[in-house]
Motif scaffolding. Structure first.
Motif, PDB file in Angstrom:
ATOM      1  N   ALA A 438       1.000  -1.189   0.067  1.00 38.18           N
ATOM      2  CA  ALA A 438      -0.095  -0.007   0.147  1.00 38.18           C
ATOM      3  C   ALA A 438       0.901   1.351   0.023  1.00 38.18           C
ATOM      4  O   ALA A 438       0.662   2.214  -0.847  1.00 38.18           O
ATOM      5  N   LEU A 439       1.887   1.342   0.786  1.00 35.86           N
ATOM      6  CA  LEU A 439       2.781   2.426   0.841  1.00 35.86           C
ATOM      7  C   LEU A 439       3.548   2.685  -0.517  1.00 35.86           C
ATOM      8  O   LEU A 439       3.537   3.749  -0.958  1.00 35.86           O
ATOM      9  N   VAL A 451       8.825   5.470  -3.234  1.00 38.61           N
ATOM     10  CA  VAL A 451       8.799   5.683  -1.697  1.00 38.61           C
ATOM     11  C   VAL A 451      10.546   5.492  -1.456  1.00 38.61           C
ATOM     12  O   VAL A 451      11.271   4.953  -1.946  1.00 38.61           O
ATOM     13  N   PRO A 452      10.690   6.516  -0.494  1.00 40.03           N
ATOM     14  CA  PRO A 452      12.225   6.642  -0.355  1.00 40.03           C
ATOM     15  C   PRO A 452      12.898   5.654   0.515  1.00 40.03           C
ATOM     16  O   PRO A 452      13.312   5.579   1.809  1.00 40.03           O
ATOM     17  N   PHE A 453      12.819   4.177  -0.044  1.00 45.80           N
ATOM     18  CA  PHE A 453      13.453   3.172   0.583  1.00 45.80           C
ATOM     19  C   PHE A 453      14.268   2.535  -0.363  1.00 45.80           C
ATOM     20  O   PHE A 453      13.824   2.369  -1.653  1.00 45.80           O
ATOM     21  N   LEU A 456      12.844   0.006  -3.147  1.00 44.05           N
ATOM     22  CA  LEU A 456      11.507  -0.056  -2.758  1.00 44.05           C
ATOM     23  C   LEU A 456      11.057  -1.329  -1.511  1.00 44.05           C
ATOM     24  O   LEU A 456       9.942  -1.721  -1.271  1.00 44.05           O
ATOM     25  N   ASN A 457      12.145  -1.416  -0.938  1.00 43.45           N
ATOM     26  CA  ASN A 457      12.109  -2.481   0.228  1.00 43.45           C
ATOM     27  C   ASN A 457      11.836  -1.740   1.464  1.00 43.45           C
ATOM     28  O   ASN A 457      12.782  -0.997   2.042  1.00 43.45           O
ATOM     29  N   ILE A 458      10.570  -1.773   1.859  1.00 48.28           N
ATOM     30  CA  ILE A 458      10.262  -0.917   3.201  1.00 48.28           C
ATOM     31  C   ILE A 458      10.600  -1.784   4.276  1.00 48.28           C
ATOM     32  O   ILE A 458       9.657  -2.441   5.081  1.00 48.28           O
ATOM     33  N   THR A 459      11.689  -1.921   4.816  1.00 48.06           N
ATOM     34  CA  THR A 459      12.269  -2.969   5.715  1.00 48.06           C
ATOM     35  C   THR A 459      11.558  -2.570   7.202  1.00 48.06           C
ATOM     36  O   THR A 459      11.304  -3.695   8.062  1.00 48.06           O
ATOM     37  N   PRO A 460      11.244  -1.483   7.565  1.00 46.09           N
ATOM     38  CA  PRO A 460      10.795  -1.542   9.120  1.00 46.09           C
ATOM     39  C   PRO A 460       9.369  -2.144   9.250  1.00 46.09           C
ATOM     40  O   PRO A 460       9.313  -2.279  10.272  1.00 46.09           O
ATOM     41  N   VAL A 461       8.699  -2.287   8.252  1.00 42.59           N
ATOM     42  CA  VAL A 461       7.281  -3.137   8.322  1.00 42.59           C
ATOM     43  C   VAL A 461       7.617  -4.575   8.007  1.00 42.59           C
ATOM     44  O   VAL A 461       6.561  -5.298   8.446  1.00 42.59           O
ATOM     45  N   SER A 471       6.597   5.004  10.433  1.00 39.92           N
ATOM     46  CA  SER A 471       6.131   6.156   9.757  1.00 39.92           C
ATOM     47  C   SER A 471       6.848   7.081   8.656  1.00 39.92           C
ATOM     48  O   SER A 471       8.152   6.652   8.434  1.00 39.92           O
ATOM     49  N   ILE A 472       5.906   7.306   7.785  1.00 39.61           N
ATOM     50  CA  ILE A 472       6.701   8.049   6.731  1.00 39.61           C
ATOM     51  C   ILE A 472       5.930   9.552   6.608  1.00 39.61           C
ATOM     52  O   ILE A 472       4.962   9.784   6.810  1.00 39.61           O
ATOM     53  N   LYS A 473       7.052  10.315   6.394  1.00 48.40           N
ATOM     54  CA  LYS A 473       6.644  11.755   6.443  1.00 48.40           C
ATOM     55  C   LYS A 473       6.434  12.226   5.004  1.00 48.40           C
ATOM     56  O   LYS A 473       7.442  11.635   3.934  1.00 48.40           O
TER      57      LYS A 473
END
Lengths: 596, 160
Positions: A438-439, A451-453, A456-461, A471-473
């Motif tokens: 979703a992000l 997304v600034p990862f 594209l790997n949003i590792t915190p989740v 959280s994403i600003k």
């Protein structure tokens, strides 16, 4: 660092941390002590007694699962006394168990059966008590069958329902010879607070708790020449199916699975991942829509945080446990049901198939999906949207029945349309995956940037921690979403319903100020679902999770909104997210249920 | 929508709403009503915020908590081996004839329920039985008739 304890097991020296059980210490030096009531995911029970061992200096045998090691201990796991006792314990368990193994669904996968095999338990054991007890079999639920005549009262299910899911739909009732695993007032499972998650089924060592099997219904449809049978496969099936077909945990078998389904005879082999991408578009837009109403329009009626709605176990849980918070649920249907609604409308039109003659089958890692498909709301196409749901385990059985040598199958591709998917859809199968997917889309819709990862790997989740926050600003949004400038979007991910309960209680009491929450009912997410191959353990779930993220990173398309078939279906059929057609087919409503 | 169950609410106020309050609440409900009904169990679960199945599990574990309607007096005859050797079967037969019910049943006037129980610790004075909380030992068929008649007469006096 913990203090080390030295002991001897079967004359072999071993040194382990203080507090380790005899069972774990033996495992460390590759001595297997048989167990039944013990399970890695659950607290110690110590009631089945098959793990008894002899301790030098003590007359009584000790259960290895429940006793911590001590300095200088000498343990014998295979002495004559141990062997004789164990055999007798197994014979006693068999005396209370309807041991009609050849006709049992768990035949060959039953832990009690394999122990009787190992200890050569013959026919001359104790008098069978089963005929005297008047047991009942509860077959009313569309998801789970409970057969008390096969229960050995190890209480893994009771502990699962309590500790992992915090539901306690199952309990221990009565005592002594009459003691049984029971629901409230021994009601059928479908009448009580059970969420159909099937975690108890995953942990039952015998055939006392199994999924309701729909294999024959599916074969009937396949053999009927008038029926057009479509099948969809959930994200978490492709990384676990191999385990039930002699492969190791963590192997990705997407191509082989598609080939097998085609050989079995499905007219179209399609992918739930396609509708997972669609879920992201609908649910992501719903989230933005809600944020707009809350932050820009200051609408007091809008409910924030929004929670995901893909997991049918979670849905039934919130309906029972937090009936006053149903408006927090996204109205988006689960990918299975979106697929079902579209199969008998959009797909049928495209292919020129009469939806009345279409049979829609889904392969799911889940037992609750069987219940979901049967919900009265799930008839948006004018027919039952999904006709039959089979679990990963049932599909493995169908592959065997069809005489297919799974390992040697060449890789095959999904049919088009409704077969294309992005990496974002694949990770729906892991806890945190829906959030990440979703992000990836929402952030890009709002800012016009990825997304600034890294990669594209949003590792915190990601990961297996019980509750994870990230959280994403939002900075520099496109004009349409300018009210989000500088807003820190707070998200939370939880898996396992006891963790979900904690998160929702925090939200309810105002202690948490999340915007978006992802909940999956099963530990690890769908990859640890109630319909997945047996056994289950933290290690196996970790391997499946790694496979899911491997599959994601190997995909050409990683973001749902870039899936060309998604673009196409909006152009040709749905027109816009949250539009009229979407509301008709892809969104649903929920029912408040009794909490107690 | 939901009617508040005053009995349960009062008991929860008295004993607290923690899980360990469950047993005293169940005991008190049984004392007042001679049954712990399905509805009461749901209300207890609601007051303590625990699963209804857990309430059921606890209520069925203890043989002195009844989940089915019982008579005003519950007669429990010790079924264990010493009392059996002292002739508890004859005692049961006598009681069944006297009360015109079988083991496990309640008399139509709602006065007596006949049950077996595990050891009462009166092995040296068997056969033994309990009527509610009162123990009776060294029973004979004649003694049992007298005891039951005494209870019946007391009831009549209370009624008149």
């Amino acid at each position: 660092m913990k203090e080390q304890v030295n002991l001897k097991i079967d004359n072999l020296s071993v040194s382990v941390d203080e507090g380790t059980t005899i069972l774990e210490a033996a495992k460390k030096i590759n001595i297997r002590i048989p167990t039944l009531c013990h399970h890695e995911d659950l607290c110690v029970a110590g009631n089945c007694r098959v793990c008894v061992v002899e301790q030098a200096g003590l007359d009584r045998l000790q259960p290895a699962c429940a006793n911590p090691v001590s300095e200088g201990m000498e343990i014998f796991t295979n002495s004559l006394k141990v062997r004789n006792s164990r055999k007798q314990i197994i014979e006693l368990l068999i005396a209370e168990h309807r041991a009609e193994c050849t006709t049992c669904y768990k035949n060959g996968k039953c832990e009690l059966q394999s122990l009787t095999n190992e200890y050569i338990v013959g026919e001359n054991g104790f008098i069978p008590l089963v005929p005297l007890k008047g047991y009942t079999v509860d077959e009313f639920s569309p998801s789970i069958i409970k057969d008390d005549s096969k229960c050995i009262r190890c209480q893994r299910c009771v502990r699962t329902c309590d500790q992992i899911q915090s539901i306690s739909a199952l309990t221990v009732a009565h005592k002594g010879g009459e003691m049984k695993v029971s629901t409230f007032f021994e009601k059928p499972i479908y009448e009580v607070v059970c969420t159909n998650c099937g975690q108890c089924v995953n942990r039952c060592p015998t055939g006392a708790l199994t999924e309701k099997v729909y294999i024959n219904e599916v074969w009937d449809a396949l053999y009927n020449p008038e029926k057009f049978v479509v099948v969809q496969t959930a994200p978490a099936v492709r990384i676990a199916l191999g385990e039930a077909l002699d492969m190791k945990p963590g192997e990705i078998v997407t191509g082989k699975m598609v080939a097998a389904l085609r050989r079995i005879g499905f007219n179209a082999v399609l992918d739930t991942d396609f509708s997972a991408d669609l879920t992201i578009i609908e649910e992501g837009n719903e989230l933005l829509h809600r944020l707009k109403r809350a932050l820009k329009d200051k609408d007091p009626d809008v409910k924030i945080p929004m929670t995901t709605s893909c997991s049918p176990g979670w849905i039934k849980f919130i309906e029972h446990t937090f009936p006053d918070m149903l408006e927090n649920l996204s109205t988006a249907k689960s990918p299975q049901q979106m697929f079902g609604a579209l199969a008998k409308t959009f797909y049928a039109q495209k292919m020129g198939v009469d939806p009345a003659n279409m049979v829609s089958v889904s392969v799911m890692p889940c037992t609750a999906k069987k219940f979901e498909a049967n919900r009265p709301e799930m008839r948006a196409s004018g027919y039952q949207d999904v006709d039959y749901v089979v679990t990963t385990r049932e599909l493995a059985l169908m592959v065997k029945q069809a005489g297919i040598d799974f390992g040697s199958l060449p890789d095959d591709d999904y049919d088009s349309i409704m077969g294309e998917s992005s990496g974002a859809a694949v990770i729906f199968g892991a806890t945190g995956g829906v959030m990440e997917a979703a992000l990836r889309t929402v952030y890009e819709v709002v800012t016009g940037r990825e997304v600034p990862f890294d990669g594209l790997n949003i590792t915190p989740v990601r990961g297996m921690e019980n509750v994870r926050e990230a959280s994403i600003k939002i900075e520099d949004p496109v004009p349409e979403w300018d009210f989000l400038d500088g807003v820190e979007v707070k998200t939370c991910v939880a898996h396992g319903l006891s963790n979900a309960k904690k998160v929702m209680e925090a939200v309810k009491s105002g202690k948490a100020d999340y915007h978006f929450i992802e909940i999956m009912a099963c530990p690890g997410g769908c990859l640890g679902g109630g319909g997945q191959p047996l056994p289950t353990s933290p290690e196996i779930r970790k391997k499946r999770s790694e496979a899911i993220y491997r599959e994601d990173s190997g995909k050409k398309i990683r973001k749902s909104h870039e899936n060309p078939e998604i673009v196409q279906i909006y152009e040709e059929f749905l027109h816009e997210p949250l539009g009229h057609k979407s509301h008709e087919l892809l969104h649903t409503n929920y029912v408040a249920r009794q909490r107690y | 929508m939901l009617q508040t169950n005053e009995t349960i609410k009062k008991l929860a106020d008295k004993f607290g709403r923690k899980e360990e309050s469950l047993l005293p609440i169940l005991e008190n409900v049984y004392e007042q009503k001679h049954i712990i009904s399905e509805d009461d169990m749901v209300d207890i679960a609601r007051e303590l915020d625990i699963s209804a199945a857990k309430v059921y599990g606890t209520a069925t574990f203890y043989s002195f908590l009844e989940t089915k309607k019982c008579g005003k007096y519950v007669i429990r005859i010790c079924k264990t081996i010493t009392c059996m050797m002292h002739g508890k079967n004859q005692i049961i037969k006598e009681l069944e004839e006297l009360l015109k019910v079988n083991l496990g049943e309640t008399t139509p006037d709602g006065l007596f329920t006949l049950k077996e129980t595990n050891c009462l610790g009166q092995c040296h004075k068997g056969p033994a039985m309990l009527i509610n909380d009162a123990p009776f030992t060294e029973l004979t068929p004649g003694k049992v008739r007298d005891i039951v008649n005494k209870y019946r007469q007391e009831e009549k006096q209370v009624a008149s």
